[in-house]
Design a protein around this motif. Structure first.
Motif, PDB file in Angstrom:
ATOM      1  N   GLU A 230      -6.509  -1.761 -11.908  1.00 21.90           N
ATOM      2  CA  GLU A 230      -7.253  -0.674 -10.972  1.00 21.90           C
ATOM      3  C   GLU A 230      -8.378  -1.239 -10.669  1.00 21.90           C
ATOM      4  OE1 GLU A 230      -6.937   2.598  -8.707  1.00 21.90           O
ATOM      5  OE2 GLU A 230      -5.710   1.755 -10.012  1.00 21.90           O
ATOM      6  N   LEU A 231      -9.146  -1.902 -11.682  1.00 22.48           N
ATOM      7  CA  LEU A 231     -10.643  -2.191 -11.366  1.00 22.48           C
ATOM      8  C   LEU A 231     -10.534  -3.680 -10.362  1.00 22.48           C
ATOM      9  CD1 LEU A 231     -13.484  -2.567 -12.243  1.00 22.48           C
ATOM     10  CD2 LEU A 231     -13.022  -4.052 -13.923  1.00 22.48           C
ATOM     11  N   GLU A 232      -9.631  -4.534 -10.442  1.00 18.15           N
ATOM     12  CA  GLU A 232      -9.439  -5.590  -9.676  1.00 18.15           C
ATOM     13  C   GLU A 232      -9.037  -4.717  -8.154  1.00 18.15           C
ATOM     14  OE1 GLU A 232      -6.526  -7.970 -11.106  1.00 18.15           O
ATOM     15  OE2 GLU A 232      -7.806  -9.013 -12.704  1.00 18.15           O
ATOM     16  N   HIS A 233      -8.472  -4.144  -8.136  1.00 16.86           N
ATOM     17  CA  HIS A 233      -8.000  -3.319  -6.931  1.00 16.86           C
ATOM     18  C   HIS A 233      -9.160  -2.820  -6.358  1.00 16.86           C
ATOM     19  CE1 HIS A 233      -5.867  -1.510  -3.628  1.00 16.86           C
ATOM     20  NE2 HIS A 233      -6.152  -0.054  -4.187  1.00 16.86           N
ATOM     21  N   LEU A 234     -10.141  -2.086  -7.106  1.00 14.29           N
ATOM     22  CA  LEU A 234     -11.217  -1.469  -6.527  1.00 14.29           C
ATOM     23  C   LEU A 234     -12.425  -2.580  -5.903  1.00 14.29           C
ATOM     24  CD1 LEU A 234     -12.946   1.136  -6.229  1.00 14.29           C
ATOM     25  CD2 LEU A 234     -13.546   1.087  -8.350  1.00 14.29           C
ATOM     26  N   GLN A 235     -12.461  -3.688  -6.786  1.00 13.46           N
ATOM     27  CA  GLN A 235     -13.176  -4.656  -6.431  1.00 13.46           C
ATOM     28  C   GLN A 235     -12.872  -5.352  -4.965  1.00 13.46           C
ATOM     29  OE1 GLN A 235     -13.253  -7.017 -10.025  1.00 13.46           O
ATOM     30  NE2 GLN A 235     -14.873  -5.915 -10.948  1.00 13.46           N
ATOM     31  N   ARG A 236     -11.440  -5.621  -4.860  1.00 11.67           N
ATOM     32  CA  ARG A 236     -11.205  -6.152  -3.727  1.00 11.67           C
ATOM     33  C   ARG A 236     -11.497  -5.248  -2.598  1.00 11.67           C
ATOM     34  NH1 ARG A 236      -6.434  -7.544  -6.696  1.00 11.67           N
ATOM     35  NH2 ARG A 236      -5.355  -5.626  -5.822  1.00 11.67           N
TER      36      ARG A 236
ATOM     37  N   PRO B  74      -3.330 -14.057  -3.455  1.00 12.44           N
ATOM     38  CA  PRO B  74      -3.244 -13.850  -5.073  1.00 12.44           C
ATOM     39  C   PRO B  74      -4.236 -13.232  -5.691  1.00 12.44           C
ATOM     40  CG  PRO B  74      -3.815 -16.244  -4.794  1.00 12.44           C
ATOM     41  CD  PRO B  74      -3.638 -15.686  -3.151  1.00 12.44           C
ATOM     42  N   LEU B  75      -3.897 -12.483  -6.687  1.00 16.24           N
ATOM     43  CA  LEU B  75      -4.832 -11.468  -7.547  1.00 16.24           C
ATOM     44  C   LEU B  75      -5.561 -12.668  -8.426  1.00 16.24           C
ATOM     45  CD1 LEU B  75      -2.816  -8.815  -8.781  1.00 16.24           C
ATOM     46  CD2 LEU B  75      -4.434  -8.740  -6.811  1.00 16.24           C
ATOM     47  N   LYS B  76      -6.857 -12.375  -8.587  1.00 15.14           N
ATOM     48  CA  LYS B  76      -7.683 -13.304  -9.476  1.00 15.14           C
ATOM     49  C   LYS B  76      -7.179 -12.938 -10.706  1.00 15.14           C
ATOM     50  CE  LYS B  76     -12.404 -14.164 -10.762  1.00 15.14           C
ATOM     51  NZ  LYS B  76     -13.741 -13.843 -10.764  1.00 15.14           N
ATOM     52  N   PRO B  77      -6.898 -14.218 -11.466  1.00 15.56           N
ATOM     53  CA  PRO B  77      -6.357 -14.183 -12.767  1.00 15.56           C
ATOM     54  C   PRO B  77      -7.428 -13.619 -13.743  1.00 15.56           C
ATOM     55  CG  PRO B  77      -5.968 -16.276 -11.793  1.00 15.56           C
ATOM     56  CD  PRO B  77      -6.968 -15.494 -10.891  1.00 15.56           C
ATOM     57  N   SER B  78      -7.019 -12.584 -14.537  1.00 20.76           N
ATOM     58  CA  SER B  78      -7.964 -12.001 -15.634  1.00 20.76           C
ATOM     59  C   SER B  78      -7.873 -12.659 -16.814  1.00 20.76           C
ATOM     60  CB  SER B  78      -7.365 -10.521 -15.550  1.00 20.76           C
ATOM     61  OG  SER B  78      -6.325 -10.327 -16.301  1.00 20.76           O
ATOM     62  N   ARG B  79      -8.777 -12.274 -17.760  1.00 22.03           N
ATOM     63  CA  ARG B  79      -9.073 -12.793 -18.874  1.00 22.03           C
ATOM     64  C   ARG B  79      -7.830 -12.275 -19.750  1.00 22.03           C
ATOM     65  NH1 ARG B  79     -14.945 -10.981 -19.928  1.00 22.03           N
ATOM     66  NH2 ARG B  79     -14.078  -9.275 -18.865  1.00 22.03           N
ATOM     67  N   ARG B  80      -7.060 -11.249 -19.613  1.00 26.94           N
ATOM     68  CA  ARG B  80      -6.256 -10.624 -20.635  1.00 26.94           C
ATOM     69  C   ARG B  80      -4.905 -10.824 -20.044  1.00 26.94           C
ATOM     70  NH1 ARG B  80      -9.527  -5.955 -23.780  1.00 26.94           N
ATOM     71  NH2 ARG B  80     -11.427  -7.142 -24.027  1.00 26.94           N
ATOM     72  N   SER B  81      -4.657 -10.944 -18.764  1.00 30.16           N
ATOM     73  CA  SER B  81      -3.378 -10.631 -18.266  1.00 30.16           C
ATOM     74  C   SER B  81      -3.246 -11.715 -17.127  1.00 30.16           C
ATOM     75  CB  SER B  81      -2.808  -9.311 -18.114  1.00 30.16           C
ATOM     76  OG  SER B  81      -3.765  -9.177 -16.828  1.00 30.16           O
ATOM     77  N   MET B  82      -2.058 -12.207 -16.706  1.00 33.00           N
ATOM     78  CA  MET B  82      -1.722 -12.928 -15.466  1.00 33.00           C
ATOM     79  C   MET B  82      -0.703 -12.083 -14.633  1.00 33.00           C
ATOM     80  SD  MET B  82      -3.493 -15.634 -15.316  1.00 33.00           S
ATOM     81  CE  MET B  82      -2.440 -16.720 -14.359  1.00 33.00           C
ATOM     82  N   PRO B  83      -0.710 -12.077 -13.360  1.00 30.24           N
ATOM     83  CA  PRO B  83       0.178 -11.538 -12.803  1.00 30.24           C
ATOM     84  C   PRO B  83       1.666 -12.057 -12.881  1.00 30.24           C
ATOM     85  CG  PRO B  83      -1.083 -12.825 -11.075  1.00 30.24           C
ATOM     86  CD  PRO B  83      -1.695 -12.757 -12.550  1.00 30.24           C
ATOM     87  N   CYS B  84       2.749 -11.311 -12.856  1.00 31.26           N
ATOM     88  CA  CYS B  84       3.989 -11.860 -12.933  1.00 31.26           C
ATOM     89  C   CYS B  84       4.315 -12.709 -11.588  1.00 31.26           C
ATOM     90  CB  CYS B  84       5.210 -10.784 -12.961  1.00 31.26           C
ATOM     91  SG  CYS B  84       6.716 -11.127 -13.452  1.00 31.26           S
ATOM     92  N   LEU B  85       4.621 -14.142 -11.829  1.00 28.17           N
ATOM     93  CA  LEU B  85       4.687 -14.776 -10.500  1.00 28.17           C
ATOM     94  C   LEU B  85       6.231 -14.853 -10.032  1.00 28.17           C
ATOM     95  CD1 LEU B  85       2.582 -17.956 -12.271  1.00 28.17           C
ATOM     96  CD2 LEU B  85       1.868 -16.135 -10.539  1.00 28.17           C
ATOM     97  N   ALA B  86       7.039 -14.462 -10.745  1.00 28.68           N
ATOM     98  CA  ALA B  86       8.348 -14.452  -9.913  1.00 28.68           C
ATOM     99  C   ALA B  86       9.048 -13.227 -10.190  1.00 28.68           C
ATOM    100  CB  ALA B  86       9.115 -15.644 -10.763  1.00 28.68           C
ATOM    101  N   GLN B  87       9.779 -12.737  -8.980  1.00 33.50           N
ATOM    102  CA  GLN B  87      10.260 -11.469  -9.222  1.00 33.50           C
ATOM    103  C   GLN B  87      11.910 -11.427  -8.987  1.00 33.50           C
ATOM    104  OE1 GLN B  87       9.703  -8.512  -9.514  1.00 33.50           O
ATOM    105  NE2 GLN B  87      11.548  -7.633  -9.062  1.00 33.50           N
ATOM    106  N   SER B  88      12.530 -10.843  -9.683  1.00 36.42           N
ATOM    107  CA  SER B  88      14.024 -11.199  -9.952  1.00 36.42           C
ATOM    108  C   SER B  88      14.668 -10.819  -8.581  1.00 36.42           C
ATOM    109  CB  SER B  88      14.677 -10.031 -10.977  1.00 36.42           C
ATOM    110  OG  SER B  88      15.385  -9.413 -10.431  1.00 36.42           O
ATOM    111  N   GLN B  89      15.786 -11.813  -8.446  1.00 39.79           N
ATOM    112  CA  GLN B  89      16.559 -11.542  -7.279  1.00 39.79           C
ATOM    113  C   GLN B  89      17.997 -10.862  -7.602  1.00 39.79           C
ATOM    114  OE1 GLN B  89      16.903 -15.000  -4.732  1.00 39.79           O
ATOM    115  NE2 GLN B  89      18.808 -14.302  -3.970  1.00 39.79           N
ATOM    116  N   THR B  90      18.065 -10.022  -7.445  1.00 41.74           N
ATOM    117  CA  THR B  90      19.298  -9.076  -7.945  1.00 41.74           C
ATOM    118  C   THR B  90      20.317  -9.173  -6.858  1.00 41.74           C
ATOM    119  OG1 THR B  90      18.458  -7.102  -7.073  1.00 41.74           O
ATOM    120  CG2 THR B  90      18.091  -7.463  -9.342  1.00 41.74           C
TER     121      THR B  90
END
Length: 997
Positions: free
Chosen positions: A977-983, A31-47
């Motif tokens: 983009e910053l988190e991706h670059l740091q990883r 999982p991505l490291k939770p940022s201070r201003r946003s959280m990743p979408c934890l569930a994706q739709s099953q169409t």
């Protein structure tokens, strides 16, 4: 942020609702490291339904799904991630991989290796013999032969089950995104072969299969692999979810006052609204809202992809495939491309996306859940038992696309807005019903047993007493009473409020459905336009490429011819109305001397009733002619694109049918009895037939009868044509199938694509017929509503049925239409606004000219017993009937009568110095009528404009939310983009610094 080199990126990302999500089958990733201003979408739709999408788990390494029974849509499933793989599961996975190798099919994964070749799929029939078998079918046969000595594994049984369901290729893994149908006997073999080869070159996978019931029909199943989906999603700027949405309303709730919070708590204790859909029955509508952005393969790590099979919804996949079909060539040449041209020249018989399975199930939905979205739509939307429920608009949009979703949203909004109009109209009608016996005018007519009325026809009519019109007077009071003017003003304001609030509703829907930044794609030219103007070219200002061009003189001349044709057809309508008028004049004499006493007594009712029925038959007959003429005139104009053709055709059809439906109503409202003359000096048609007069109680009863009969019969006919006709066609198709083969004897189950082929295609005009029917009904509801206050109630009852009829038709009787996108209802909104303006003018004239409201008003203030006291209820109308009737000497008729008779007019008596001339009261009434029209129009138009000014087109909360989301999205994109670059730096062992403050 500028250190990241992202300052030049174009960030035009507006927030919108995420695609429909579910928690099943999540991929175990770091999982991505939770940022201070946003959280990743934890569930994706099953169409896709869970029972249909779990078979793609072999594509995801390090995870094996157990093999339970397929879970229905309504059963909530928890996320399960298996880290330890059992030996049996490993064997099954190895067997599946071997089957994949045997089928010579690669699945390209851009996450693993974006440099792999595209999926290719070939068959023998493309090389000239066009046999029904394909390479894949031969491989399947070899596979089955090899497995004869081996026990059947669960995966192979599952694959066979998925393939037999008609939703997948024969391997049971590749989902069918589109179906092409052609006849083997078709001579267009070379075009079809070239077209399909080019489709494969674009990355699509094809599989042929013959029809079960017709040996001449061949189906081409199309599957779009993941890499191709990603490529074209990027080209088409399809917006996809990438971060969880931080609601602006959540921040506002913290500062919400205590009173508002208490009101919310109070609402939570109130009984549940029975019209709302049960969330437990529709768990798939409980979406996790995410911000969306145009899809990009370069920034694919920004997007929340938990399951590649369900990341793109079924409607999005079909739309991508349709986009590719529209732009694939079948011959060398600038314009030799597109599935539409191949359908027009007979290369293919049909092209449609498949339904997601049957709409019925042997098991109840409450206990076993829905098998697919089509079944869910049928159970929660299309069934008659759901008539009082709100529509599941998100599910409709997900299955049929935004264009059809907007139609049902507009229809539902229109139906809901009809409720207050119907209640007020019913109140006005009931007010007239309860005051019918106490009405001063009705009393005087019913008690006038000594007042002799002049004969209303030349030869066979006898003298009648005024009290014989007692029933007509009471019925007229139902529609022409003190509430008529109020109701006319109310309906004019209602039309404005309806349209203004619809704009707000549309804004919310376009936001929720992610259509804010969507723009129509550059449409391709119509083949007829290209063929006609291929010699004249100019550079397209958008694409920068040369294209055929229609010179202005040619366009103007064709437009003039088209306008002339429109006026000719309108004159044909007026001729038909004139023919009905002649019939009424002839029938009037015949019914007055009829042998049956009932018809002889009520000859005026018989004349009007038969005239209305004949007029309705003429209307329905001319509608068929108008459609063909509209086709001809629109093709004559040579519109450039399909949307221009549709708008031009829709406008012509509206003008033709509007004039056709309302011309006879306009005649009765404004011309009947106005030019009949007076006794002794009647005006005659062709010097033979005396013009028709109004009944002694007025002409409004004829107008009500005309409107009521046409409105009811038209709605019944439309409902039959919408549902009854497709049902009969589908029944006849099934009957031919039973006669032609032994399908029922062998009890063979048809695959889904063949079931869809046997359904009826959607109308050639798309939603044009649906909108046209409702817009014409809107005209009936508003234009003459002052004469028929029950029109909104009839429209409401019809629309409740109409919604379920249309839903049943779309879900069960029609093939699945291509999920198209749209941001509004198109040209119809402008037509509705025009009808609203016309309604104000028409109702002003109906009240002033057709009804007796103004003559009663003038009498009460100027000539009645309350002249010096002011207008005081009904007693001020005492003597009104006698004042509104003039006197005529019967001896002047030369028919052997003597004495005096009365007739409706304001003329001097025969003993005055100026006999039979207009009296002063006539001029007072005329001046009051003209003044009322001017005052009423200006007052209502002023109120309408003021209301339109007060109601903004977009809710303020939505505007604030959009602006805040735009700001948050920009920060989130930089942060992601910053988190991706740091990883990446951490993965490569390089030191990194926290550039983000």
């Amino acid at each position: 942020m500028h250190l990241l080199g992202l300052a030049g990126m174009e960030l035009v990302f507006f927030g919108s609702s995420c695609m429909n999500t579910s928690k099943s089958e999540t991929v175990k990733e770091h999982p991505l490291k939770p940022s201070r201003r946003s959280m990743p979408c934890l569930a994706q739709s099953q169409t896709h339904p869970q029972s249909l999408s779990k078979h793609s788990s072999f594509l995801q390494p390090n995870r094996v799904q157990p093999q339970p029974q397929p879970q229905p849509l309504s059963a909530g499933t928890s996320t399960a991630t298996v880290d330890v793989v059992s030996e049996r599961a490993k064997v099954m996975e190895t067997l599946e991989n071997n089957l994949l190798k045997l089928s010579n099919t690669e699945y390209s994964d851009p996450f693993l290796d974006t440099g792999k070749d595209k999926d290719t799929y070939t068959d023998d029939s493309e090389h000239g013999n066009y046999d029904a078998r394909t390479d894949q079918s031969l491989l399947i046969q070899n596979k089955l032969t090899r497995q004869k000595t081996e026990p059947r594994t669960k995966s192979s049984l599952k694959a066979d089950a998925m393939a037999s369901s008609g939703l997948f290729f024969k391997d049971g893994k590749k989902r069918i995104d589109y179906i092409l149908v052609y006849k083997k006997s078709s001579p267009q073999v070379e075009k079809r072969s070239t077209f399909e080869k080019n489709l494969r070159a674009e990355g699509l996978m094809l599989e042929r299969e013959p029809a079960v019931t017709n040996s001449d029909i061949m189906f081409v199943k199309i599957h779009c692999p993941w890499e191709t989906l990603c490529k074209y999603a990027e080209r088409m700027n399809i917006r996809m979810p990438f971060r969880k949405k931080c609601y602006y309303t959540d921040w506002r709730s913290k500062t919400m006052g205590s009173l508002q919070r208490n009101m919310r708590e109070l609402k939570s204790w109130l009984p549940r609204n029975p019209m709302k859909l049960d969330k437990e029955a529709l768990p798939d509508l409980e979406e996790t809202d995410c911000y969306t952005a145009p899809f990009s393969r370069a920034r694919i790590h920004h997007f929340t992809i938990n399951n590649k099979d369900s990341f793109f919804s079924n409607s999005t996949r079909s739309r991508i495939v349709h986009h590719m079909l529209q732009r694939t060539k079948y011959e060398d040449g600038k314009s030799k491309m597109g599935i539409n041209r191949l359908l027009n020249n007979g290369t293919y018989e049909a092209a449609f996306p498949p339904h997601e399975g049957s709409h019925k199930s042997r098991h109840p939905i409450k206990t076993h859940g829905a098998q697919n979205h089509r079944h869910l739509l049928y159970e929660r939307w299309a069934r008659w038992g759901m008539w009082y429920k709100y529509q599941p608009l998100d599910l409709i949009r997900r299955y049929f696309g935004e264009k059809i979703g907007l139609y049902f949203a507009w229809l539902g909004w229109y139906t809901g807005m009809l409720i207050p109009a119907a209640l007020v109209g019913l109140f006005v009608f009931l007010y007239g019903l309860f005051t019918m016996d106490s009405s001063q005018v009705s009393k005087e007519i019913c008690e006038a047993n000594e007042t002799i009325m002049c004969p209303m026809c030349e030869r066979n009519c006898t003298l009648q007493k005024l009290n014989e019109s007692c029933i007509y007077a009471k019925v007229t009071h139902l529609f022409d009473n003190g509430g008529t003017v109020f109701f006319a003003i109310f309906m004019a304001i209602w039309a404005t409020v309806f349209l203004e609030f619809w704009k707000r509703r549309r804004a919310v829907l376009t936001y929720d459905w992610d259509l804010i930044d969507w723009e129509d794609e550059e449409e391709e030219l119509r083949p007829q336009f290209e063929a006609k103007y291929s010699q004249v070219e100019r550079v397209n200002p958008i694409t920068g490429k040369p294209e055929p061009f229609q010179p202005f003189p040619d366009k103007l001349s064709r437009l003039m011819v088209s306008v002339s044709g429109i006026f000719f057809m309108i004159s044909l309508v007026l001729t038909a109305v004139f023919a009905v008028v002649v019939y009424r004049l002839v029938a009037m004499e015949q019914f007055a001397s009829f042998k049956w006493y009932f018809i002889k007594k009520y000859w005026q009712f018989a004349t009007s009733g038969t005239g209305v029925c004949i007029n309705f038959m003429i209307i329905m007959s001319l509608n068929v002619v108008y459609e063909k003429v509209a086709y001809l005139l629109t093709d004559l104009e040579h519109p450039r694109t399909e949307s221009e053709w549709e708008n031009s055709f829709a406008l012509k059809m509206f003008l033709f049918q509007f004039v056709n439906l309302n011309s006879s109503i306009f005649y009765i409202a404004f011309f009947l009895g106005r030019f009949a003359g007076r006794p002794g000096k009647y005006n005659k048609l062709f010097n033979r037939w005396r013009l028709e007069e109004c009944h002694p109680s007025g002409c409004l009863i004829d107008l009500c009868l005309q409107m009521g009969v046409i409105m009811v019969l038209k709605q019944m006919w439309n409902n039959f044509m919408e549902l009854g006709y497709p049902l009969l066609q589908n029944w006849w198709s099934r009957r031919k199938m039973k006669r032609g083969g032994q399908l029922m004897e062998q009890k063979i189950s048809l695959p889904q694509w063949e079931k869809d082929w046997n359904l009826q295609p959607m109308n050639l005009h798309g939603l044009m017929d649906e909108y046209l029917e409702m817009v014409l009904q809107f005209g009936f509801t508003t234009i003459f509503v002052a004469a028929f206050p029950l029109a909104p109630l009839l429209a409401l009852l019809n629309n409740i049925i109409e919604i379920r009829l249309d839903a049943y038709k779309f879900v069960t009787q029609w093939r699945r239409p291509m999920p198209a996108r749209a941001t509004d209802i198109g040209i119809w909104y402008g037509i509705l606004e025009g009808i609203g303006v016309l309604a104000v003018i028409t109702n002003a004239f109906v009240i002033a000219i057709t009804s007796d409201y103004i003559p009663r008003f003038v009498y009460a203030y100027k000539y009645g017993p309350c002249t010096d006291q002011g207008y005081r209820q009904e007693k001020c109308l005492k003597g009104y009937v006698n004042s509104s009737l003039s006197v005529f000497d019967l001896s002047e008729l030369g028919m052997g009568y003597s004495g005096y008779c009365r007739y409706r007019d304001y003329r001097a008596p025969p003993w005055s110095s100026t006999p039979y001339e207009f009296t002063l009261q006539f001029w007072h009434v005329l001046a009051a009528r003209l003044a009322f029209i001017i005052v009423f129009e200006h007052l209502v138009f002023g109120i309408k404009s003021f209301i339109a000014y007060l109601i903004p087109d977009m809710p303020k909360d939505l505007c604030d939310r959009m602006r805040r989301e735009k700001y948050l999205v920009q920060e989130m994109m930089y942060e992601a983009e910053l988190e991706h670059l740091q990883r990446e730096r951490k993965k490569n062992g390089k030191q990194y610094h926290h550039e983000w403050p």
